[in-house]
Motif scaffolding. Structure first.
Motif, short mmCIF file in Angstrom:
data_model
loop_
_atom_site.label_atom_id
_atom_site.label_comp_id
_atom_site.label_asym_id
_atom_site.label_seq_id
_atom_site.Cartn_x
_atom_site.Cartn_y
_atom_site.Cartn_z
N THR A 286 42.36 33.44 47.03
CA THR A 286 42.75 33.39 45.63
C THR A 286 42.41 34.70 44.92
O THR A 286 43.21 35.25 44.16
CB THR A 286 42.06 32.23 44.91
N ARG A 287 41.25 35.22 45.23
CA ARG A 287 40.87 36.50 44.63
C ARG A 287 41.84 37.59 45.08
O ARG A 287 42.25 38.45 44.31
CB ARG A 287 39.45 36.89 45.04
N GLY A 288 42.16 37.53 46.37
CA GLY A 288 43.09 38.50 46.94
C GLY A 288 44.44 38.43 46.25
O GLY A 288 45.07 39.46 45.98
N ARG A 289 44.87 37.21 45.95
CA ARG A 289 46.18 37.07 45.34
C ARG A 289 46.18 37.57 43.90
O ARG A 289 47.20 38.04 43.40
CB ARG A 289 46.63 35.61 45.42
N LEU A 290 45.04 37.48 43.25
CA LEU A 290 44.93 38.06 41.90
C LEU A 290 45.14 39.57 41.97
O LEU A 290 45.90 40.15 41.18
CB LEU A 290 43.56 37.73 41.29
N VAL A 291 44.45 40.20 42.92
CA VAL A 291 44.57 41.65 43.06
C VAL A 291 46.00 42.03 43.45
O VAL A 291 46.60 42.96 42.89
CB VAL A 291 43.57 42.14 44.13
N PRO A 325 46.73 43.42 53.79
CA PRO A 325 45.57 43.31 54.71
C PRO A 325 44.33 43.99 54.15
O PRO A 325 43.21 43.52 54.32
CB PRO A 325 46.06 44.01 55.98
N PHE A 326 44.56 45.11 53.47
CA PHE A 326 43.45 45.85 52.87
C PHE A 326 42.80 45.01 51.76
O PHE A 326 41.58 44.92 51.66
CB PHE A 326 44.03 47.16 52.30
N TYR A 330 38.76 43.03 51.49
CA TYR A 330 37.73 43.12 50.45
C TYR A 330 37.61 41.88 49.59
O TYR A 330 36.83 41.83 48.66
CB TYR A 330 38.00 44.34 49.56
N THR A 331 38.41 40.88 49.87
CA THR A 331 38.38 39.71 48.98
C THR A 331 38.13 38.41 49.73
O THR A 331 38.58 37.35 49.31
CB THR A 331 39.71 39.57 48.21
N LEU A 332 37.39 38.49 50.84
CA LEU A 332 37.03 37.25 51.52
C LEU A 332 36.22 36.37 50.56
O LEU A 332 35.35 36.87 49.86
CB LEU A 332 36.17 37.55 52.75
N ALA A 341 30.00 37.12 49.81
CA ALA A 341 31.16 37.18 50.69
C ALA A 341 30.94 38.27 51.72
O ALA A 341 30.27 39.27 51.47
CB ALA A 341 32.40 37.48 49.89
N ARG A 342 31.52 38.04 52.89
CA ARG A 342 31.32 39.01 53.94
C ARG A 342 32.55 39.89 54.10
O ARG A 342 33.66 39.50 53.77
CB ARG A 342 31.10 38.27 55.25
N ARG A 343 32.33 41.06 54.65
CA ARG A 343 33.46 41.88 55.07
C ARG A 343 33.82 41.41 56.47
O ARG A 343 32.98 40.96 57.24
CB ARG A 343 33.06 43.36 55.15
N ALA A 344 35.12 41.53 56.73
CA ALA A 344 35.59 41.01 58.02
C ALA A 344 34.96 41.74 59.20
O ALA A 344 34.92 41.22 60.30
CB ALA A 344 37.10 41.14 58.09
#
Lengths: 350, 774
Positions: A286-291, A325-326, A330-332, A341-344
């Motif tokens: 969801t955070r990723g989709r905001l960005v 993907p980028f 950063y938005t896990l 949250a972790r980085r992949a």
């Protein structure tokens, strides 16, 4: 007696149903387009849908997969419908078929088919056509309300002649409001709104176009209500577009357009609710989709304002597809029981 | 009572059809006695219990049939009276459908019981008494996992428990076992909660969490809890609120840190059914032999909750409730979200069987074929652990274990919410289960290879260290040798070794050689001490790198112990010798050896080995040849018997050296035979020529002298260099062979590698010495 793993129960919704809902939700937009520009868009949609499904079936056959099973998920139909809506009404038939071929074969199946395409197929098809056939792609019909009284919308016979035989129809095209703004030389916004027939005939952002956008907005709200997708990407995009256009707004001759103008012009709503929300090529969290949405909104305004193209939803979406993907990295989301949250790429914490 | 507790929301979750009314139409029933009970020995998490009854033995209800194996285990009791008919592997209720040890009891229908130890005043019991009673009753979590309850109620000393949560959520569709328990036994739930609170040193908050779809249970609990410190909290129905971690989040707002237990944040969570079972165990002395199970699904004529004896075959229960196998799509133990399809209806009810679901094909249709993931994200929205199920699925498909772990696969609670919502019908949870298994396997393999690598590196390091030590020793020896040579040269030529043909002189020389200067002797002893120490170190080594997860077999441990013991003895011996030498060196004159005195023929009282050797040789000379042969025969026999003993012992121990020892025995036998023959030859000649006996004797002696002379002459003709060279050659050849053997042994991971290695080291030392002498 079945021996299957849990869960044994399942919600009723299937991918095919979701896709059919999306197609259904385009209806208000399609109606608005038909009212404004005639039956051209309907024809585009029909031809693109049929050709997309034919291409899909052919590729599935080539890949040795059951074609019917994959057609039933209706993803090819959605691609066809969306591409058909994006193409100018009464454009040559080969343009539509080429576009759907590029969308299905190049952008979707060559990447592995459903679920594996990094780019939105319809937008890839659109951009390939726009770059390859700029003349055909930039002749958009003028809305019915601004046509001279002697002229009515394109008739069936002349339209078909133009589509299949290349016999041009006279004077059916007109500059879109975005074109008008791009080509503005020295007029203030108020002047523009007074001089241009399309803008003059409209209420907020040009005759026809504002209704088309409102139609797609309604369809999008319906999909939101149906929980086909989440609000994050569309809202982020519209907000970013509105904010940037407000930030750069001036009413003078160098105006880049008002927020309401941008929100109801071109492919804004169509893009926000039917293109951005393609889950395959967008960011996942969801955070990723905001960005992701915000990025498209900003890119869209930048390109509308300063690039050579009057509208740029396709380019903005494809660029954001590249970035997805980028953004994901950063938005896990923060998982239950974890501090942050972790980085992949991070290893197990303990 | 007014709730002072804020109810928190959990992320995600789904709302599958509840289907809870079907089984609540009828009151709680009681299943009849089946003809036989099958009691799996492992109905809990942890080690299986150990049977304490024999086949054929009559058991009474409540009698212990299997004792817990350690702390992480739970007892099993007989639910009714009957005869143990078998203790064998039977099909158990497990997703894998495998068989495991079970105690089978043929019931006699009398239902006779052992006397139960009631406790009228529960409050008077001490904490450890209560824990003991719970443990003795074999209570394990009835909610689903079957965690031994006594373990959970005995948190670590550094875990101060501030909240006790009683889990009456029962969020799975269809299941109403806890619901009906709370409705009918609310007082016992409350009393049990107070009991558990005492065990946990009276936490500040005691909360009973119930979903708001169970109004009757909530009302009953609130009535029972009136006037107590216990709060009944209801919250909106959403699956999976009943997951332990989720319930804790709902009631406290806190999250159990990844990889830790709730007690680490001061919370203990117990299922309400478990709480009642624990209470009844303490209050009435009842062991856990029955439970409430929901029988539900349209393939059953009667759907209801029953109190059923553990071990009751499920097919018996189904038959009792009018099961129509033709209509059923599957048989599920547990609910439709997390339950598993039973491999066979013959499996028994166990401690964790909260529901038996027999749905029709219409009710729970077979799963549709999976389509491609479109990354719609519905799964991520549904996930109560805030994972990204679609990404996990992606990496599970490509078996990217690193990415899976980075995406916190192990925080997945396998609730099935993601699979439930997936529009492409992908069996996501199954992918995660499989990946978890694969990762665990992968980790085990990695640990194994890491261990092998560490061992190899350690070995390389050790070899390098040994090489360095050896080089240092060589240097030291070289210096010592040079020193000795210099001293010798200083002493002049008198003491230079004489070349003698005389055996007496030979022996003398040998003895002299033995009596080296104290320094040399010391060096030698020190060397052997070093060697013994290093072999002790080596013997101890394999135990040191042992780590969790690596199992050292008892046999290996025993062997290791023996090896260490042997090495220790050697070290002790070497140390003793060295000490002796030091003492001798300190007082060489003042302490004459007592043994020397006991030797009859020695002229001198001194302990001089030279003199002793001379005496020995002279005594030998004085012996008649026959006597000589006889004495040597005697000593040979002695050696033979010893060698045979050794060989036998070695063979028994399966030692590789057995063959070599046997060869030695054979050789000795051959030698004995030869000597015997010689002796026999001698006898007739003595008989035939008595007069010449003495002459003959002289002859034999002189012959021996001749032989020795010849040998000495041959030796003399050989230059000292040549001799050494020959010796070196032979040592080299032996070393070559020994190395080959060592290499073979290492390749085969032979257990005698150490022995071979010592052999090679010794030979290397010898060769080194010889080369230096040259």
């Amino acid at each position: 007696m079945l021996r299957v793993t849990s869960p044994h129960t399942h919600s009723a919704r299937s991918t095919g149903q979701l896709m059919r809902l999306v197609v259904f939700a385009t209806l208000p937009g399609v109606v608005a387009m038909t009212l404004a520009f005639g039956w051209g868009s309907l024809f585009n949609v029909a031809l693109a849908s049929v050709s997309a499904m034919v291409f899909e079936a052919a590729i599935m056959r080539l890949r040795g997969r059951p074609a019917l099973f994959y057609l039933r998920d209706c993803s090819a139909l959605v691609t066809g419908v969306l591409l058909g809506l994006a193409l100018p009404p009464y454009c040559p038939w080969w343009l539509v078929v080429t576009g759907s071929g590029v969308s299905i074969i190049l952008a979707k199946q060559l990447y592995g088919g459903m679920g594996y395409n990094p780019f939105n197929p319809a937008m890839v098809g659109y951009v390939v056509l726009l770059i390859s056939f700029p003349v055909e792609m930039t002749q958009w019909a003028a809305p019915a309300s601004v046509l001279p009284e002697s002229q009515s919308l394109v008739g069936l016979a002349e339209g078909l002649k133009q589509i299949f035989a290349g016999v041009p129809v006279d004077g059916y095209t007109g500059a879109t409001p975005l074109d008008v703004l791009k080509q503005n030389s020295g007029q203030t916004m108020a002047g523009l709104y007074n001089s241009d027939p399309t803008l003059q005939a409209g209420m907020l952002a040009g005759a026809g176009w504002e209704w088309v956008n409102i139609g797609f907005l309604l369809g999008g709200l319906f999909l939101l209500y149906q929980r086909v997708f989440t609000w994050h990407a569309p809202v982020a995009m519209l907000t970013a577009l509105g904010l940037t256009s407000a930030l750069f707004y001036s009413s003078g001759s160098d105006s880049l357009g008002s927020p309401i103008f941008h929100l109801l012009s071109g492919a804004t709503m169509f893009g926000a609710f039917f293109i951005l929300t393609d889950p395959v090529s967008s960011a996942v969290s969801t955070r990723g989709r905001l960005v992701y949405g915000a990025l498209i909104g900003i890119l869209l305004f930048v390109m509308r304002g300063w690039s050579n193209y009057p509208d740029a939803v396709a380019f903005a979406v494809l660029l954001a597809n590249f970035a997805a993907p980028f953004i994901d990295y950063y938005t896990l989301p923060r998982t239950y029981g974890h501090q942050k949250a972790r980085r992949a790429t991070e290893k197990e914490e303990h | 009572m007014g709730s002072l507790i804020k109810v928190w929301d959990i992320p995600g979750g789904v709302h599958p059809p509840e289907n809870k009314t079907q089984s609540l139409q009828l009151p709680l029933g009681k299943a009849p006695l089946p003809p036989s009970l099958t009691l799996p020995l492992n109905q809990h998490i942890g080690k299986p219990a150990k049977p304490v009854v024999q086949v054929g033995e009559r058991v009474l209800g409540g009698q212990l049939v299997a004792e817990a194996e350690g702390i992480f285990s739970a007892r099993v009791h007989a639910p009714s009276s009957g005869t143990v008919s078998a203790i064998e592997d039977r099909l158990i209720p497990h997703p894998s459908g495998y068989s495991a040890p079970c105690v089978v009891i043929e019931l006699d229908g009398k239902d006779e019981w052992v006397p139960l130890e009631r406790c009228e005043d529960v409050n008077s019991l001490s904490k450890s008494d209560i824990l003991d009673k719970i443990r003795a009753a074999g209570i394990a979590g009835l909610g689903g996992a079957g965690f031994p309850t006594s373990v959970k109620l005995n948190p670590r000393a550094d875990h101060k428990i501030h909240t006790l949560i009683l889990n009456g959520t029962e969020c799975e569709p269809y299941i109403t076992a806890d619901d009906i328990l709370m409705q009918t036994k609310a007082e016992e739930v409350v009393a049990g909660s107070q009991l558990l609170a005492k065990l946990l040193d009276f936490p500040e908050k005691i909360l009973i969490g119930v979903e708001d779809n169970k109004p009757e249970a909530i009302a009953a609990l609130e009535k029972a809890a009136e006037g107590t410190e216990i709060q009944v909290i209801s919250f909106p129905t959403k699956y999976p609120s009943g997951g332990e971690k989720q319930l804790i989040q709902i009631l406290t707002g806190e999250e159990v840190p990844s990889g830790q237990i709730p007690a680490s944040i001061g919370v203990v969570c117990q299922n309400v059914g478990t709480t009642v079972a624990a209470y009844r165990a303490v209050r009435y002395g009842e062991p856990l032999v029955s439970r409430i199970t929901t029988l539900v699904g349209e393939a059953l004529e009667t759907q209801r909750n029953v109190e059923v004896l553990l071990g009751t075959p499920i097919e018996f229960l189904l038959e009792e409730h009018g099961f129509n196998a033709k209509k059923a799509s599957r048989l599920v133990m547990g609910g439709p979200m997390m339950g598993f399809a039973l491999p066979d209806p013959s499996v028994p009810v166990i401690k964790t069987t909260n529901c038996i679901l027999a749905p029709t094909k219409k009710e729970l249709p077979p799963p549709q074929p999976a389509q491609a993931c479109i990354r719609c994200g519905l799964c991520a929205e549904a996930c109560p652990a805030s994972l990204l199920p679609q990404q996990l699925f992606w990496y599970a498909q490509s078996e990217d274990f690193e990415k899976l772990e980075a995406h916190s696969l192990f925080d997945c609670i396998e609730c099935g919410a993601c699979s439930y919502v997936c529009p492409s019908h992908i069996p996501l949870v199954q992918y995660y289960r499989a990946s978890k298994g694969a990762i665990r396997l992968h980790q085990q393999e990695k640990e194994k290879s890491d261990r092998a690598r560490r061992r190899f590196e350690f070995r390389q390091e050790r070899i390098a260290k040994e090489e360095a030590e050896k080089a240092a020793k060589r240097e030291a020896r070289k210096k010592a040798a040079e020193e000795a040579k210099r001293k010798l040269a200083e002493q002049g030529n008198d003491s230079a070794p004489r070349k003698s043909v005389d055996p007496v002189a030979d022996a003398l020389a040998k003895a002299q050689a033995k009596q080296q200067s104290p320094e040399v002797q010391r060096a030698k002893l020190e060397r052997s001490l070093e060697a013994a120490k290093s072999s002790l170190e080596r013997a101890r080594q394999p135990l040191e790198p042992s780590e969790p997860g690596v199992e050292v077999t008892d046999e290996q441990k025993e062997k290791q112990k023996a090896r260490i013991k042997q090495a220790e003895l050697k070290v002790q011996e070497a140390e003793k010798k060295l000490q002796q030498l030091t003492q001798d060196a300190q007082a060489p004159e003042s302490k004459p050896e007592p043994e020397a005195k006991s030797k009859p023929d020695t002229k001198a009282k001194s302990d001089d080995p030279v003199a002793a050797a001379i005496a020995k040789a002279q005594a030998k000379m004085n012996m008649s040849p026959e006597d000589k042969l006889r004495s040597s025969l005697e000593s040979l026999y002695k050696r033979l018997s010893k060698a045979e003993e050794k060989a036998a012992a070695a063979r028994e121990a399966g030692d590789e050296k057995a063959d070599a020892l046997q060869q030695g025995v054979d050789k000795l036998k051959q030698k004995i035979a030869d000597t015997q023959k010689e002796l026999d030859e001698q006898k007739p000649s003595t008989v035939a020529e008595p007069s010449s006996a003495s002459r003959h004797n002289d002859d034999v002696a002189s012959q021996a002298i001749e032989r020795a002379k010849a040998k000495a002459a041959a030796m003399e003709t050989m230059s000292a260099e040549d001799k050494l060279r020959a010796q070196i050659e032979s040592v080299k050849a032996r070393l070559e062979k020994a190395r080959e053997r060592l290499a073979n042994a290492e390749a085969e991971e032979n257990e005698n590698v150490e022995a071979f290695r010592t052999g090679v080291t010794k030979l290397e030392d010898k060769l080194q010495q010889l080369t230096e002498d040259r």
